[in-house]
Motif scaffolding. Structure first.
Motif, PDB file in Angstrom:
ATOM      1  N   PHE A 159     -10.396  80.363  32.358  1.00  0.00           N
ATOM      2  CA  PHE A 159     -11.179  79.216  31.864  1.00  0.00           C
ATOM      3  C   PHE A 159     -10.253  78.086  31.416  1.00  0.00           C
ATOM      4  O   PHE A 159     -10.540  76.914  31.629  1.00  0.00           O
ATOM      5  N   LYS A 160      -9.136  78.444  30.797  1.00  0.00           N
ATOM      6  CA  LYS A 160      -8.177  77.423  30.351  1.00  0.00           C
ATOM      7  C   LYS A 160      -7.588  76.683  31.545  1.00  0.00           C
ATOM      8  O   LYS A 160      -7.380  75.468  31.501  1.00  0.00           O
ATOM      9  N   LYS A 161      -7.317  77.424  32.630  1.00  0.00           N
ATOM     10  CA  LYS A 161      -6.795  76.785  33.849  1.00  0.00           C
ATOM     11  C   LYS A 161      -7.828  75.824  34.423  1.00  0.00           C
ATOM     12  O   LYS A 161      -7.483  74.736  34.889  1.00  0.00           O
ATOM     13  N   LEU A 162      -9.106  76.253  34.400  1.00  0.00           N
ATOM     14  CA  LEU A 162     -10.191  75.375  34.874  1.00  0.00           C
ATOM     15  C   LEU A 162     -10.258  74.118  34.016  1.00  0.00           C
ATOM     16  O   LEU A 162     -10.533  73.027  34.513  1.00  0.00           O
ATOM     17  N   GLY A 163     -10.032  74.296  32.724  1.00  0.00           N
ATOM     18  CA  GLY A 163     -10.132  73.188  31.777  1.00  0.00           C
ATOM     19  C   GLY A 163      -9.109  72.098  32.018  1.00  0.00           C
ATOM     20  O   GLY A 163      -9.312  70.941  31.655  1.00  0.00           O
ATOM     21  N   LYS A 164      -7.992  72.454  32.627  1.00  0.00           N
ATOM     22  CA  LYS A 164      -6.951  71.460  32.888  1.00  0.00           C
ATOM     23  C   LYS A 164      -7.369  70.491  33.983  1.00  0.00           C
ATOM     24  O   LYS A 164      -6.932  69.342  33.998  1.00  0.00           O
ATOM     25  N   ASN A 165      -8.207  70.953  34.925  1.00  0.00           N
ATOM     26  CA  ASN A 165      -8.554  70.114  36.066  1.00  0.00           C
ATOM     27  C   ASN A 165     -10.048  69.890  36.264  1.00  0.00           C
ATOM     28  O   ASN A 165     -10.487  68.756  36.437  1.00  0.00           O
ATOM     29  N   ASP A 166     -10.815  70.980  36.241  1.00  0.00           N
ATOM     30  CA  ASP A 166     -12.182  70.924  36.760  1.00  0.00           C
ATOM     31  C   ASP A 166     -13.284  70.711  35.732  1.00  0.00           C
ATOM     32  O   ASP A 166     -14.302  70.100  36.045  1.00  0.00           O
ATOM     33  N   ILE A 167     -13.155  71.240  34.527  1.00  0.00           N
ATOM     34  CA  ILE A 167     -14.265  71.152  33.561  1.00  0.00           C
ATOM     35  C   ILE A 167     -13.772  70.626  32.214  1.00  0.00           C
ATOM     36  O   ILE A 167     -12.581  70.630  31.934  1.00  0.00           O
ATOM     37  N   SER A 168     -14.731  70.213  31.395  1.00  0.00           N
ATOM     38  CA  SER A 168     -14.376  69.625  30.094  1.00  0.00           C
ATOM     39  C   SER A 168     -13.974  70.720  29.082  1.00  0.00           C
ATOM     40  O   SER A 168     -14.269  71.898  29.277  1.00  0.00           O
ATOM     41  N   GLU A 169     -13.331  70.296  28.003  1.00  0.00           N
ATOM     42  CA  GLU A 169     -12.928  71.235  26.951  1.00  0.00           C
ATOM     43  C   GLU A 169     -14.145  71.917  26.325  1.00  0.00           C
ATOM     44  O   GLU A 169     -14.081  73.087  25.951  1.00  0.00           O
ATOM     45  N   ASP A 170     -15.246  71.145  26.192  1.00  0.00           N
ATOM     46  CA  ASP A 170     -16.468  71.724  25.622  1.00  0.00           C
ATOM     47  C   ASP A 170     -16.986  72.870  26.486  1.00  0.00           C
ATOM     48  O   ASP A 170     -17.425  73.908  25.963  1.00  0.00           O
ATOM     49  N   GLU A 171     -16.948  72.662  27.807  1.00  0.00           N
ATOM     50  CA  GLU A 171     -17.404  73.725  28.703  1.00  0.00           C
ATOM     51  C   GLU A 171     -16.504  74.957  28.589  1.00  0.00           C
ATOM     52  O   GLU A 171     -16.981  76.092  28.614  1.00  0.00           O
ATOM     53  N   VAL A 172     -15.198  74.722  28.465  1.00  0.00           N
ATOM     54  CA  VAL A 172     -14.256  75.835  28.299  1.00  0.00           C
ATOM     55  C   VAL A 172     -14.616  76.606  27.037  1.00  0.00           C
ATOM     56  O   VAL A 172     -14.687  77.840  27.042  1.00  0.00           O
ATOM     57  N   LYS A 173     -14.865  75.887  25.930  1.00  0.00           N
ATOM     58  CA  LYS A 173     -15.228  76.530  24.655  1.00  0.00           C
ATOM     59  C   LYS A 173     -16.507  77.358  24.817  1.00  0.00           C
ATOM     60  O   LYS A 173     -16.599  78.481  24.315  1.00  0.00           O
ATOM     61  N   GLN A 174     -17.514  76.776  25.511  1.00  0.00           N
ATOM     62  CA  GLN A 174     -18.782  77.496  25.712  1.00  0.00           C
ATOM     63  C   GLN A 174     -18.556  78.787  26.508  1.00  0.00           C
ATOM     64  O   GLN A 174     -19.096  79.845  26.162  1.00  0.00           O
ATOM     65  N   LEU A 175     -17.759  78.686  27.572  1.00  0.00           N
ATOM     66  CA  LEU A 175     -17.487  79.872  28.383  1.00  0.00           C
ATOM     67  C   LEU A 175     -16.762  80.932  27.557  1.00  0.00           C
ATOM     68  O   LEU A 175     -17.081  82.123  27.633  1.00  0.00           O
TER      69      LEU A 175
END
Length: 183
Positions: free
Chosen positions: A138-154
């Motif tokens: 999820f952290k890797k996704l957060g760098k490029n594809d999704i917002s920090e909020d989405e990372v936190k939710q996941l």
């Protein structure tokens, strides 16, 4: 459910299912046909599960009876049981094999409970590893594809899933420990 979480849910479920299978093969002083699940019999050169070469019944609370489909398999089944780590010697009357389960001693019960807890811990570690892998991805996704909020939710959803499986394992450990300690 988010497909990004499904992978980790499957890993956690697999760890839980694995623990249930391991616990089914631990005998609690009572006859349980599942203690024979891992035993393979040499059936015309092929290692075959014991359940596929005979009928297994529980005529008494502390006895299993195995009636092979073919009488010629009696010796092979007996050999497979003796080679296993069951620690029970079958009695062979020429038609059926009988396994009599001795009453467990207090010391043996305590050893089994320790083993149960150890296996529970090992499976909790597997669940936590799945959570760690999920958080990393999820952290890797957060760098490029999704917002920090989405990372936190996941991450929060993954943590709730982890807590759910850890609780299920704790309940299973408790249930199996009580079963072993009950005389």
């Amino acid at each position: 459910m988010d497909e990004r979480l499904q992978t980790y849910e499957k890993k956690m479920q697999k760890a839980f299912d694995n623990l249930e299978t391991e616990y089914a093969s631990i005998r609690a002083g009572r006859a349980n046909p599942h203690v024979l699940d891992k035993i393979r019999v040499d059936y015309y050169g092929t290692p075959t599960p014991l359940q596929q070469v005979g009928n297994i019944t529980v005529p008494e609370p502390r006895m299993l009876q195995i009636q092979p489909w073919e009488k010629s398999l009696l010796k092979e089944i007996e050999k497979a049981i003796l080679a296993s780590d069951l620690g029970i010697h079958p009695s062979n009357d020429g038609h059926v094999l009988r396994l009599v389960f001795p009453e467990l001693t207090e010391e043996r019960r305590k050893e089994l409970v320790k083993e149960i807890k150890k296996k529970g811990e090992a499976n909790k570690v597997a669940i936590r590893n799945a959570r760690r892998d999920g958080n990393d991805s999820f952290k890797k996704l957060g760098k490029n594809d999704i917002s920090e909020d989405e990372v936190k939710q996941l991450e929060e959803k993954l943590q709730k899933m982890t807590d759910k499986y850890i609780k299920k394992i704790d309940e299973l450990v408790e249930k199996k420990s009580k079963e072993i300690l009950t005389v």
